[in-house]
Design a protein around this motif. Structure first.
Motif, PDB file in Angstrom:
ATOM      1  N   LEU A  91      -8.590 168.554  51.697  1.00 60.17           N
ATOM      2  CA  LEU A  91      -8.734 168.689  53.102  1.00 60.17           C
ATOM      3  C   LEU A  91      -9.513 170.648  53.177  1.00 60.17           C
ATOM      4  CD1 LEU A  91      -8.712 167.909  55.794  1.00 60.17           C
ATOM      5  CD2 LEU A  91      -6.507 167.386  55.911  1.00 60.17           C
ATOM      6  N   LEU A  92      -8.180 171.012  52.647  1.00 63.23           N
ATOM      7  CA  LEU A  92      -7.756 172.557  53.476  1.00 63.23           C
ATOM      8  C   LEU A  92      -9.320 173.092  52.350  1.00 63.23           C
ATOM      9  CD1 LEU A  92      -3.930 173.348  52.824  1.00 63.23           C
ATOM     10  CD2 LEU A  92      -5.128 173.100  54.813  1.00 63.23           C
ATOM     11  N   SER A  93      -9.418 172.589  51.325  1.00 67.43           N
ATOM     12  CA  SER A  93     -10.855 173.733  50.353  1.00 67.43           C
ATOM     13  C   SER A  93     -11.548 173.417  51.205  1.00 67.43           C
ATOM     14  CB  SER A  93      -9.904 172.749  48.639  1.00 67.43           C
ATOM     15  OG  SER A  93     -10.529 171.296  48.729  1.00 67.43           O
ATOM     16  N   ALA A  94     -11.417 172.027  51.443  1.00 64.40           N
ATOM     17  CA  ALA A  94     -13.075 171.346  52.571  1.00 64.40           C
ATOM     18  C   ALA A  94     -13.635 172.464  53.335  1.00 64.40           C
ATOM     19  CB  ALA A  94     -13.204 169.875  52.976  1.00 64.40           C
ATOM     20  N   LEU A  95     -12.261 172.719  54.403  1.00 67.79           N
ATOM     21  CA  LEU A  95     -12.509 173.604  55.423  1.00 67.79           C
ATOM     22  C   LEU A  95     -12.814 175.343  54.928  1.00 67.79           C
ATOM     23  CD1 LEU A  95      -9.765 172.577  57.553  1.00 67.79           C
ATOM     24  CD2 LEU A  95     -11.544 172.188  58.168  1.00 67.79           C
ATOM     25  N   ALA A  96     -12.189 175.279  53.740  1.00 66.61           N
ATOM     26  CA  ALA A  96     -12.523 176.785  53.230  1.00 66.61           C
ATOM     27  C   ALA A  96     -13.668 176.703  52.134  1.00 66.61           C
ATOM     28  CB  ALA A  96     -11.134 177.281  51.689  1.00 66.61           C
TER      29      ALA A  96
END
Length: 283
Positions: A91-96
């Motif tokens: 989830l966090l890496s998709a945003l980043a």
């Protein structure tokens, strides 16, 4: 020269398959020996340790592992911790990755190199500081403590991998979504994420395997056996006496915890191949 071609071709194929067989033996033999040891009784193991297959196979070791309530708790801990680590990291890496791959801002290259540098840090280098932080937050002997510590090495990997994939997604998809009035978050979750499915599956599976097999952080941040993960539980197996090493139980537990990984790879093998080859050929 032409008369020698069939002979040379046959020798080439023979050498090729010989190398393939050697590699397969090198890779698969440890797994075979683990299975062989796991179906050998503790009494037999001392007498038949060097046999290629026991005279009488038994599932006693597997029965003892499954009847051990502590091991089932450790298995649940591994499932929850590894799954939670992967979900939050993706989830966090998709945003980043969306920001790093599609937007221009000052310092983006420096930030990418910092992420790469963090990913190659040895675990022991951050162990003391991470231990102090986990203790200070009151997360010792908890799922959240392990999840946050595992994200130290899974998050940089997932961000770097997904950023490389996002860069290859055609910009026309975003532009079409913006024309239809979609916001950046709507564009990411409704347009780009479906396209990123192979990369998400591949990256998530690799991150899951790393979290599933992690030992150092799990050993450091848990002292209660009920909070430990499977690698720590297997390492702590003890025999009937202090002089006995329970090789059979250890191998049986190792085979059990390997099965979920094999199932995941078989189920998502098409997505894994697509994710590994995505972006390799540009149109």
């Amino acid at each position: 020269m032409n008369s020698k071609n069939p002979t040379v071709r046959a020798l080439s194929w023979a050498a090729f398959w010989l190398i393939v067989l050697i590699v397969l033996f090198y890779v698969l033999f440890p797994f075979y020996w683990a299975i062989k040891t796991s179906v050998t009784g503790s009494g037999q193991l001392s007498r038949e340790a060097l046999l290629w297959w026991p005279n009488r196979a038994t599932f006693q070791n597997f029965t003892e592992v499954f009847t051990n309530a502590g091991f089932l708790r450790n298995l649940l801990n591994s499932v929850v911790v590894a799954s939670g680590t992967v979900i939050i990291s993706l989830l966090l890496s998709a945003l980043a990755a969306y920001a790093l791959g599609k937007f221009r801002f000052r310092g983006k290259s420096v930030l990418m190199y910092i992420i790469l540098a963090v990913s190659v840090f040895p675990q022991i280098a951050v162990l003391s500081g991470l231990y102090t932080m986990i203790r200070g937050f009151g997360l010792y002997n908890s799922w959240w403590g392990l999840i946050l510590s595992y994200m130290i090495f899974t998050l940089p990997f997932t961000v770097w991998t997904l950023t490389s994939f996002v860069r290859e997604i055609p910009t026309e998809l975003e532009e079409a979504a913006y024309v239809d009035g979609a916001s950046p978050l709507q564009t990411l979750f409704q347009v780009l994420l479906p396209v990123m499915t192979p990369a998400l599956v591949t990256t998530g599976l690799l991150a899951f395997i790393n979290a599933w097999n992690e030992y150092l952080f799990a050993l450091t941040f848990t002292s209660d056996n009920t909070a430990s993960t499977v690698p720590v539980a297997i390492a702590n197996f003890s025999g009937a006496t202090q002089y006995e090493t329970p090789f059979g139980l250890t191998m049986a537990a190792s085979v059990i915890v390997t099965v979920p990984l094999l199932i995941l790879v078989l189920v998502f093998q098409r997505n894994i191949v697509s994710g590994l080859t995505a972006g390799a050929v540009k149109g």
